[in-house]
Design an enzyme around this catalytic site. Structure first.
Site, PDB file in Angstrom:
ATOM      1  N   GLY A  79       0.792  -1.234   0.000  1.00 47.13           N
ATOM      2  CA  GLY A  79       0.000   0.000   0.000  1.00 47.13           C
ATOM      3  C   GLY A  79       0.818   1.274   0.000  1.00 47.13           C
ATOM      4  N   TYR A 110      -3.093   2.401 -11.249  1.00 46.50           N
ATOM      5  CA  TYR A 110      -3.474   3.808 -11.326  1.00 46.50           C
ATOM      6  C   TYR A 110      -4.984   3.973 -11.456  1.00 46.50           C
ATOM      7  CZ  TYR A 110       1.397   5.026 -11.252  1.00 46.50           C
ATOM      8  OH  TYR A 110       2.697   5.176 -10.854  1.00 46.50           O
TER       9      TYR A 110
END
Length: 127
Positions: A79, A110
């Site tokens: 993360g 993305y």
């Protein structure tokens, strides 16, 4: 996670992170330090070890480009990249359009971070 203003990133630390990713072996630590003075950048640190980095190039009002989101290989999938993108987007909240270039395999990452793939524009480079 700290911005460059909060904790400057030595060029040697960034060079080591780039080398871990297999990026730009020809860039010197000094050139990287000079680059960092001109951009918005974030570093993720584990004590004195730079484990993640991202930067953006911006005109201050209309356009910004996210560049060089890179995570030390042993920390990928934790993360950190998402946190870097979130922090950069906070810094760029006043910019009208934020774009980035990425390799095809990174598109899902993305998209998960609210970027949209555009087939209407093409990337062109001149070296």
């Amino acid at each position: 996670m700290l911005s460059y203003r909060e904790k400057p990133i030595p060029g040697s630390k960034l060079k080591a992170l780039y080398e871990n990713a297999g990026w730009w072996p020809q860039r010197s630590a000094q050139d990287l330090e000079d680059m960092l003075k001109c951009e918005i950048s974030m570093g993720v640190w584990q004590e004195d070890r730079l484990i993640g980095f991202a930067r953006a190039v911006a005109d201050g009002k209309f356009r910004a480009y996210i560049e060089d989101v890179v995570i030390l290989s042993e920390f990928k999938g934790n993360g950190i990249g998402t946190q870097l993108i979130e922090k950069l987007m906070e810094e760029l909240a006043h910019i009208e359009v934020v774009s980035l270039f990425c390799e095809e395999e990174l598109i899902p990452f993305y998209e998960k971070n609210k970027f949209k793939h555009s087939k209407a524009q093409f990337v062109m480079h001149r070296n």
